[in-house]
Design a protein around this motif. Structure first.
Motif, PDB file in Angstrom:
ATOM      1  N   ASN A   1       2.075   9.687 -11.198  1.00  0.00           N
ATOM      2  CA  ASN A   1       1.231   9.556 -11.201  1.00  0.00           C
ATOM      3  C   ASN A   1       0.670  11.574 -11.535  1.00  0.00           C
ATOM      4  O   ASN A   1       0.355  11.885 -12.150  1.00  0.00           O
ATOM      5  N   PHE A   2       0.854  11.820  -9.782  1.00  0.00           N
ATOM      6  CA  PHE A   2       0.901  13.718  -9.622  1.00  0.00           C
ATOM      7  C   PHE A   2       2.355  14.158 -10.357  1.00  0.00           C
ATOM      8  O   PHE A   2       1.904  14.945 -11.174  1.00  0.00           O
ATOM      9  N   VAL A   3       3.398  13.645 -10.693  1.00  0.00           N
ATOM     10  CA  VAL A   3       4.056  13.745 -11.943  1.00  0.00           C
ATOM     11  C   VAL A   3       4.062  14.681 -12.996  1.00  0.00           C
ATOM     12  O   VAL A   3       4.154  15.780 -13.674  1.00  0.00           O
ATOM     13  N   ASN A   4       3.653  13.342 -13.458  1.00  0.00           N
ATOM     14  CA  ASN A   4       2.854  13.765 -15.009  1.00  0.00           C
ATOM     15  C   ASN A   4       1.807  14.365 -15.599  1.00  0.00           C
ATOM     16  O   ASN A   4       0.994  14.957 -15.881  1.00  0.00           O
ATOM     17  N   HIS A   5       0.429  14.312 -14.400  1.00  0.00           N
ATOM     18  CA  HIS A   5      -0.104  15.566 -14.203  1.00  0.00           C
ATOM     19  C   HIS A   5       0.605  16.648 -14.251  1.00  0.00           C
ATOM     20  O   HIS A   5      -0.301  17.830 -14.941  1.00  0.00           O
TER      21      HIS A   5
ATOM     22  N   LYS B   1       1.245  -1.389   0.157  1.00  0.00           N
ATOM     23  CA  LYS B   1      -0.350  -0.437   0.394  1.00  0.00           C
ATOM     24  C   LYS B   1       0.570   1.285   0.262  1.00  0.00           C
ATOM     25  O   LYS B   1       0.882   2.052  -0.916  1.00  0.00           O
ATOM     26  N   TYR B   2       1.772   1.590   1.013  1.00  0.00           N
ATOM     27  CA  TYR B   2       2.756   2.517   0.465  1.00  0.00           C
ATOM     28  C   TYR B   2       3.571   2.356  -0.598  1.00  0.00           C
ATOM     29  O   TYR B   2       3.638   3.447  -0.468  1.00  0.00           O
TER      30      TYR B   2
ATOM     31  N   VAL C   1       2.088   6.479  -6.708  1.00  0.00           N
ATOM     32  CA  VAL C   1       1.460   7.958  -6.749  1.00  0.00           C
ATOM     33  C   VAL C   1       2.281   9.678  -7.088  1.00  0.00           C
ATOM     34  O   VAL C   1       1.699   9.924  -7.938  1.00  0.00           O
ATOM     35  N   PHE C   2       2.937   9.589  -5.680  1.00  0.00           N
ATOM     36  CA  PHE C   2       3.420  10.683  -5.557  1.00  0.00           C
ATOM     37  C   PHE C   2       4.212  11.217  -7.045  1.00  0.00           C
ATOM     38  O   PHE C   2       4.710  11.725  -7.643  1.00  0.00           O
TER      39      PHE C   2
END
Length: 251
Positions: free
Chosen positions: A166-170, A155-156, A162-163
């Protein structure tokens, strides 16, 4: 060992390709997308089906998280090992009287992008040491980076991914919107992006941080906020700067 891959998406594609490149035969590709199954069969010369699931010693379910439980019910064989490839699901989501496991590759996958499979980490969880040894051997036939990770740890791992992905790509997408709005080729920013990523191969990310927030450059921060005054991204800009300054105790 007979292996069947269930799924026809990006993870299934690259996992199949990685196995074949490392001389590990795949008995069958099973899925619901007939067009994708035909592509798998043609490219990898592997039997495929959307109707009849063959018997095997190991089934690897590589489908979306939302579909894992449903798809796992297709496997009625009991003397086999079934592993999903999700980072955010427990192995207990698998529904059947077989042995359950997780075989999670940490990477973002696109069918059109070649990857160095030897550098993709695999995180494994099983119900027994015997099954762990089996999946560890399989993982090490593909990658140099294999380790045990139970659901709590995965989970971690997934949250970290994600950080960092995914967030960086956003943020890249937002950056492109801004550059496009000013007719500035986004390609001009790629060397900067590449250098930023390259730095953290050698430096702790905190040591590599640059920019007006970490410098506490209030003039530039205010200037950017004026430019974003009518933008939906103003709040995000302020929140990220506040987070950076809190990390460096500059708030």
């Amino acid at each position: 060992m007979e292996i069947i891959i269930i799924g026809t998406g990006n993870v299934a594609y690259h996992l199949t390709k990685a196995l074949i490149q490392n001389k590990i035969p795949v008995k069958q590709i099973f899925g619901r997308n007939e067009k994708a199954l035909e592509m798998f069969s043609q490219e990898f010369q592997i039997p495929s089906s959307h109707e009849r699931l063959e018997s095997a010693a190991l089934y690897i379910i590589a489908v979306s998280d939302a579909s894992v439980e449903e798809v796992s019910r297709y496997i009625t064989q009991e003397d086999c090992l079934v592993a999903h490839t999700s980072g955010s699901l427990p192995k207990e989501v698998l529904q059947g009287n077989y042995r359950k496991a997780s075989f999670y590759p940490l990477q973002t996958f696109s069918k059109t992008k070649d990857l160095d499979y030897s550098q993709i980490p695999f995180f494994i969880e099983t119900e027994s040491e015997t099954d762990f040894n089996l999946l560890e051997k399989l993982g090490r036939s593909i990658s140099e980076k294999v380790m045990a990770a139970n659901y709590e740890k995965r989970k971690y791992i997934h949250l970290t991914a994600v950080f960092s992905c995914n967030f960086v790509n956003h943020l890249f997408s937002i950056a492109k919107e801004i550059s496009d709005s000013q007719q500035i080729p986004f390609d001009f920013f790629l060397p900067l992006i590449d250098e930023t990523v390259e730095k953290i191969h050698h430096l702790h990310p905190k040591e590599a941080q640059t920019g007006p927030a970490v410098r506490n450059d209030k003039r530039v921060l205010s200037l950017h906020e004026v430019l974003l005054a009518d933008s939906e991204y103003l709040e995000l800009y302020q929140m990220l700067n506040a987070s950076i300054q809190k990390m460096y105790r500059l708030e």
